[in-house]
Design an enzyme around this catalytic site. Structure first.
Site, PDB file in Angstrom:
ATOM      1  CG  HIS A  49      -1.977  -1.171   1.013  1.00  0.00           C
ATOM      2  ND1 HIS A  49      -2.951  -1.189   0.040  1.00  0.00           N
ATOM      3  CD2 HIS A  49      -2.097  -2.345   1.681  1.00  0.00           C
ATOM      4  CE1 HIS A  49      -3.645  -2.323   0.139  1.00  0.00           C
ATOM      5  NE2 HIS A  49      -3.134  -3.048   1.115  1.00  0.00           N
ATOM      6  NE  ARG A  89     -10.589  -4.741   2.524  1.00  0.00           N
ATOM      7  CZ  ARG A  89      -9.729  -5.704   2.235  1.00  0.00           C
ATOM      8  NH1 ARG A  89      -9.399  -6.595   3.156  1.00  0.00           N
ATOM      9  NH2 ARG A  89      -9.175  -5.794   1.041  1.00  0.00           N
ATOM     10  CB  CYS A 115      -5.527  -6.524   4.915  1.00  0.00           C
ATOM     11  SG  CYS A 115      -4.507  -5.839   3.621  1.00  0.00           S
TER      12      CYS A 115
END
Lengths: 153, 306, 144, 101
Positions: free
Chosen positions: B218, B263, B267
């Site tokens: 990310h 979430r 991940c």
């Protein structure tokens, strides 16, 4: 066998329910063109189109179909059909599912051909929108890739 | 009781922020600005910057699927900020999103629960969490605060990932968005700064059998692809939670909504590691750090993702 | 000015304390563990390697760095392998994310070695990470 | 099927845009088989203003769950009521109304 029987029953009930309110002018394509939706032979787009319109010959153009190149999720694929034609019937097909006819719109007197809907696609396929103007069919197609989307849980 | 604590800490936080601004959050501010500069530079012109940032991407991808000159505010949209391909679906679904009825349910949950009303008299607080509680010397997440409120009132805890929890949070998020609130994370003390640093270390440390850090995908990996997924950028990653995911909502709409913790868990599992517990110190400090990086951006939840 | 000093001092102290706690958790010696030698089933024997796996995985779990693959934590992996050995089976049935048995299985030997590898690598990775994480931070060690 | 259909209708320069989301599981034959439930999906949707049809569609099992449709039509004013009815395979129908803004 079971399925066809059940469908017949469902359609009968549906027809009865639809007849009650003042929708006499309405054309229920599921009733009048059952075979286009579920017909044993209508598995391809061409066949379903023929069942519905009597022909599968279309002219590309005068219709705009918008759809994603890659669906975010095959269960929710946004579709946008628009056209300036004064057609009376609009149909949406796809070849990713066993049966190909998705929806048939009857354009009312005040209606505008500018329809959005969200459809399901089992796998990568081509979506086709057709507008019938008089006896001519105009169409636009778009390939939509369907993958199992999204990472993480 | 909790209300008082919240009020007093908020006051203290505000006061100390004014007094110590540029002291305890100096490093965090430096980090935040550096991340913005990096992200903006990276997405200025993907095609031109290929050597620097996108050595493995195809020409077609860089030319046709990565937007140029993205504004800082737009990064809150996740990968839809740059992914031209994803934008059509996103905009269409956002037009009448599947979570609207859940926001209404969240409002009902709020109106029916006196304890929640007492703990959260202001419903536009989505951007203020997680915050550092100076009395307790720990990070408080919104999920943690809601459950604590319920327990204090003699009610049962809610699932921290799905169900009522994200539904109520969706209401808070929608209210905050409507009130045009911004993400506002403060670092009031040295202990808070240390919590922030620990969260930062977690984010940038390689973990799991795949040896990936959150940043691999990310920060350095933002805009690149993993299989068919465009990796979202870190900047703005927390602004829009809870999120409705089409894959979560596949069978039941109510299951589609998930908290930020839900979430994160998914991940981190993909990294090949056992994720920290939803309400653990490690998770909360990680979220604290992440939320700080989105400071000043608009709260724009709830949102929809694939 | 005096106030500023005290602020800096407390900040430093806090950082030192927090730094200290994280440092004591990870003993630096983990970085020098020889995973290939420790986890060699042929030279050490299955039982010993599995014991090594359990030993290091316990530490990895305490440190919050336990590995997980395809829905199965390393702890589950070790437990399932132990169960298979006790039952006299040469196969370890893999579990799904809900802990239910799947149709897939691996050999006890493979499972033992992998469990050990995962346990040891988690600790090595953690120790290395302490030194390298800053190289990924924009504005710090990461240059572009 | 107690849940209401969500309707948003706005008129601008003589054109009304209606966005509608019906609440329906839309179980296709395949999905129903997998979930061991009875197949059922919306087969027709009709919208009217003052009894005049402004939208009409025959639909199939391939519309998404909680199907969304948007359509445009001429001739309706603000304050008029848009009446939206769907019918499913089993013959259930639901009608909801919303004033055009």
């Amino acid at each position: 066998m079971n399925r066809r029987k059940f469908l017949g029953l469902g359609l009968g009930l549906g027809a009865a329910a639809v007849m009650l309110p003042s929708t006499l002018s309405a054309v229920n394509f599921r009733e009048t063109k059952t075979s286009a939706f579920e017909g044993p032979k209508s598995h391809t787009v061409d066949e379903a189109m023929t069942e519905l319109f009597g022909t599968s010959k279309t002219i590309a153009g005068k219709v705009t179909l918008k759809a994603p190149d890659i669906a975010e999720n095959g269960a929710v694929v946004p579709i946008h059909v628009s056209s300036k034609l004064a057609g009376k019937t609009v149909a949406v097909f796809q070849d990713a599912n066993p049966e190909s006819l998705v929806a048939v719109f009857t354009v009312p007197a005040n209606g505008i051909i500018d329809y959005k809907l969200r459809i399901k696609m089992a796998k990568t396929g081509t979506v086709t929108a057709v507008v019938q103007d008089g006896t001519t069919l105009f169409s636009d197609s778009k390939m939509v890739k369907v993958t199992a989307g999204g990472c993480g849980g | 009781m909790l209300l008082n604590i919240v009020k007093s800490t908020a006051l203290v936080a505000l006061a100390s922020c004014i007094l110590n601004a540029g002291e305890f959050n100096a490093q965090a501010e430096k980090d935040r600005i550096a991340l913005i500069e990096y992200t903006v530079a990276k997405f200025k012109d993907a095609e031109k910057n290929r050597d620097n940032f996108f050595p493995y991407s195809t020409d077609d991808e860089l030319k046709n699927n990565i937007k140029k000159d993205i504004k800082v505010e737009e990064f809150a949209m996740g990968n839809y900020a740059f992914s031209i391909q994803g934008q059509f679906s996103y905009n269409e679904i956002k037009d009448m999103p599947p979570y609207e009825e859940l926001v209404e349910q969240g409002e009902e949950l709020y109106n029916d629960n006196k304890a929640i009303q007492a703990c959260f008299p202001d419903t536009t607080i989505a951007g203020d969490y997680p915050y550092f509680d100076q009395k307790r010397n720990e990070v408080i997440s919104l999920t943690g605060a809601i459950n604590e409120c319920l327990v204090n009132a003699g009610q049962e805890k809610w699932n921290e990932k799905k169900g009522k929890m994200p539904i109520l949070q969706a209401y808070f998020a929608a209210q905050s968005t409507e009130a045009e609130k911004k993400v506002n994370i403060t670092i009031p003390t040295a202990e808070a700064a240390a919590a922030y640093e620990r969260g930062k270390e977690y984010y940038y440390t390689q973990r799991g059998y795949l040896k990936l850090s959150c940043a691999t995908c990310h920060v350095q990996g933002a805009g690149k692809r993993v299989r068919n997924e465009s990796l979202s950028q870190f900047l703005g990653q927390t602004t829009h939670f809870p999120v409705y995911r089409l894959k979560w909502g596949k069978d039941k709409v109510a299951n589609g909504l998930g908290t930020l913790e839900r979430r994160m868990e998914g991940c981190i599992k993909d990294q090949g590691q056992v994720p920290p517990k939803t309400n653990s110190k490690q998770m909360k400090e990680l979220l604290y750090f992440m939320a700080y990086m989105s400071n000043g951006m608009n709260v724009d939840g709830p949102d929809v993702r694939k | 000015m005096k106030k500023l000093y005290s602020v800096v001092a407390t900040a430093g102290l806090a950082l030192a304390i927090s730094g200290c706690t994280t440092n004591t958790v990870s003993t630096p010696s983990f970085e020098t563990l020889d995973e290939k030698q420790l986890c060699n089933v042929k030279s050490n024997g299955i039982e010993n390697v599995l014991a090594t796996a359990a030993k290091y995985n316990k530490i990895a779990k305490e440190h919050g760095v336990e590995f997980k693959r395809l829905g199965m934590t390393n702890t589950q992996y070790i437990n399932e392998t132990n169960k298979s050995i006790k039952a006299g089976s040469d196969k370890v049935v893999l579990l799904d994310k809900k802990g239910k048995a799947t149709k897939n299985s691996v050999s006890v030997e493979y499972a033992t070695q992998r469990a050990c590898k995962f346990a040891v690598s988690a600790l090595i990775l953690e120790a290395e990470g302490k030194k390298t994480w800053r190289t990924a931070v924009p504005g710090d060690g990461f240059k572009y | 099927m107690a849940k209401k259909t969500r309707i948003k209708a706005k008129e601008k320069k003589g054109i009304t845009t209606a966005k509608v989301m019906a609440n329906h599981a839309m179980l296709s034959y395949d999905e129903a088989k997998r979930a061991k439930k009875e197949v059922n999906f919306i087969t027709s949707m009709i919208a009217k203003v003052d009894g005049v049809i402004v939208y009409e569609v025959s639909t199939s099992q391939f519309l998404s769950k909680n199907p969304f449709v948007q359509f445009k039509f001429k001739g309706a004013n603000k304050g008029k009521e848009l009446e939206f009815t769907w019918t499913d395979l089993k013959g259930n129908t639901q009608t909801d109304k919303k004033k055009i803004k």
